[in-house]
Design a protein around this motif. Sequence first.
Motif, PDB file in Angstrom:
ATOM      1  N   UNK A  13      -9.997  -0.133   3.022  1.00 54.82           N
ATOM      2  CA  UNK A  13      -9.207   0.544   1.993  1.00 54.82           C
ATOM      3  C   UNK A  13      -9.732   1.940   1.697  1.00 54.82           C
ATOM      4  N   UNK A  14     -11.040   2.117   1.680  1.00 46.23           N
ATOM      5  CA  UNK A  14     -11.578   3.468   1.510  1.00 46.23           C
ATOM      6  C   UNK A  14     -11.249   4.334   2.729  1.00 46.23           C
ATOM      7  N   UNK A  15     -11.198   3.739   3.911  1.00 50.44           N
ATOM      8  CA  UNK A  15     -10.807   4.483   5.109  1.00 50.44           C
ATOM      9  C   UNK A  15      -9.382   5.014   4.959  1.00 50.44           C
ATOM     10  N   UNK A  16      -8.485   4.154   4.517  1.00 51.15           N
ATOM     11  CA  UNK A  16      -7.087   4.569   4.326  1.00 51.15           C
ATOM     12  C   UNK A  16      -6.985   5.670   3.281  1.00 51.15           C
ATOM     13  N   UNK A  17      -7.716   5.534   2.194  1.00 48.43           N
ATOM     14  CA  UNK A  17      -7.697   6.559   1.150  1.00 48.43           C
ATOM     15  C   UNK A  17      -8.290   7.870   1.664  1.00 48.43           C
ATOM     16  N   UNK A  18      -9.409   7.769   2.390  1.00 46.63           N
ATOM     17  CA  UNK A  18     -10.050   8.972   2.943  1.00 46.63           C
ATOM     18  C   UNK A  18      -9.097   9.694   3.889  1.00 46.63           C
ATOM     19  N   UNK A  31     -15.824   3.221  -6.191  1.00 48.51           N
ATOM     20  CA  UNK A  31     -16.215   2.145  -7.095  1.00 48.51           C
ATOM     21  C   UNK A  31     -16.808   1.027  -6.258  1.00 48.51           C
ATOM     22  N   UNK A  32     -18.047   0.665  -6.557  1.00 49.59           N
ATOM     23  CA  UNK A  32     -18.688  -0.414  -5.799  1.00 49.59           C
ATOM     24  C   UNK A  32     -19.119  -1.574  -6.694  1.00 49.59           C
ATOM     25  N   UNK A  33     -18.751  -1.526  -7.946  1.00 51.92           N
ATOM     26  CA  UNK A  33     -19.045  -2.606  -8.886  1.00 51.92           C
ATOM     27  C   UNK A  33     -17.736  -3.115  -9.465  1.00 51.92           C
ATOM     28  N   UNK A  34     -17.657  -4.421  -9.779  1.00 52.05           N
ATOM     29  CA  UNK A  34     -16.424  -4.926 -10.386  1.00 52.05           C
ATOM     30  C   UNK A  34     -16.217  -4.329 -11.776  1.00 52.05           C
ATOM     31  N   UNK A  66      -2.489   2.448  -5.261  1.00 56.63           N
ATOM     32  CA  UNK A  66      -2.608   1.230  -6.071  1.00 56.63           C
ATOM     33  C   UNK A  66      -3.062   0.042  -5.235  1.00 56.63           C
ATOM     34  N   UNK A  67      -2.460  -0.130  -4.059  1.00 57.31           N
ATOM     35  CA  UNK A  67      -2.824  -1.257  -3.215  1.00 57.31           C
ATOM     36  C   UNK A  67      -4.265  -1.151  -2.726  1.00 57.31           C
ATOM     37  N   UNK A  68      -4.688   0.052  -2.372  1.00 58.33           N
ATOM     38  CA  UNK A  68      -6.056   0.238  -1.888  1.00 58.33           C
ATOM     39  C   UNK A  68      -7.063  -0.078  -2.983  1.00 58.33           C
ATOM     40  N   UNK A  69      -6.842   0.427  -4.182  1.00 56.27           N
ATOM     41  CA  UNK A  69      -7.801   0.157  -5.256  1.00 56.27           C
ATOM     42  C   UNK A  69      -7.748  -1.290  -5.730  1.00 56.27           C
ATOM     43  N   UNK A  70      -6.605  -1.941  -5.579  1.00 54.42           N
ATOM     44  CA  UNK A  70      -6.550  -3.379  -5.869  1.00 54.42           C
ATOM     45  C   UNK A  70      -7.434  -4.130  -4.873  1.00 54.42           C
ATOM     46  N   UNK A  71      -7.331  -3.779  -3.589  1.00 54.37           N
ATOM     47  CA  UNK A  71      -8.177  -4.398  -2.569  1.00 54.37           C
ATOM     48  C   UNK A  71      -9.651  -4.106  -2.793  1.00 54.37           C
ATOM     49  N   UNK A  72      -9.970  -2.877  -3.180  1.00 54.55           N
ATOM     50  CA  UNK A  72     -11.358  -2.492  -3.456  1.00 54.55           C
ATOM     51  C   UNK A  72     -11.896  -3.286  -4.636  1.00 54.55           C
ATOM     52  N   UNK A  73     -11.094  -3.416  -5.669  1.00 53.93           N
ATOM     53  CA  UNK A  73     -11.513  -4.176  -6.849  1.00 53.93           C
ATOM     54  C   UNK A  73     -11.778  -5.637  -6.503  1.00 53.93           C
ATOM     55  N   UNK A  74     -10.900  -6.209  -5.702  1.00 61.29           N
ATOM     56  CA  UNK A  74     -11.080  -7.599  -5.273  1.00 61.29           C
ATOM     57  C   UNK A  74     -12.356  -7.747  -4.444  1.00 61.29           C
ATOM     58  N   UNK A  75     -12.570  -6.815  -3.521  1.00 58.51           N
ATOM     59  CA  UNK A  75     -13.772  -6.858  -2.684  1.00 58.51           C
ATOM     60  C   UNK A  75     -15.030  -6.739  -3.528  1.00 58.51           C
ATOM     61  N   UNK A  76     -15.021  -5.839  -4.499  1.00 63.19           N
ATOM     62  CA  UNK A  76     -16.186  -5.676  -5.370  1.00 63.19           C
ATOM     63  C   UNK A  76     -16.519  -6.968  -6.105  1.00 63.19           C
TER      64      UNK A  76
END
Length: 170
Positions: A67-72, A81-84, A28-38
């Motif tokens: 965050x993708x590194x941590x998930x990987x 996901x690379x788009x908001x 959850x935290x990683x995808x929240x960070x990814x979403x914010x970055x996007x």
Amino acid sequence: DNILNALDFTKALGAPNNNCPPVSALWNQAYYGISTANLVISKAVQVADEDSRNKALGEAYFLRGYNYYRLFAQYGGVVIQTEPANGDVKKDYTRATAEETLNQVISDLDQAYQLLPTDKWRGNGTWTKYTAAHFLAKALLFRQSERNSGWNGSYDKSADLNRAISLCDE
């Protein structure tokens, strides 16, 4: 038994301390960070000052790559996901391969490396070019690791390892 229940690993269930987050929290935290970055990456064109825009973009690419590194590292291939989201509710996702996921990590961290300044422009805790270099080197080493021997043969081992050395020297 329940001592290995990753969703609720507490001291009562055998965790060594209270610093054992559940696996769902990582996700959850990683995808929240990814979403914010996007979102930052998609809106960065609106920042008029080039220096501020590059710093914001560098941090966003670093956040997404990290965050993708941590998930990987935990799961291998994950949903990329690379788009908001833009408020859209999506219920059907395709999981990327481990190779695709790690290549996204390397691409994002390389972008961060190119954009971030070398100084601590906001003080201690600021991500810099060297922060991106550190994690980019880790990702390149990870790509050449035994764990990825099923697919990493198409990448130039010497190039990845020499770049990792150069990034670490920097």
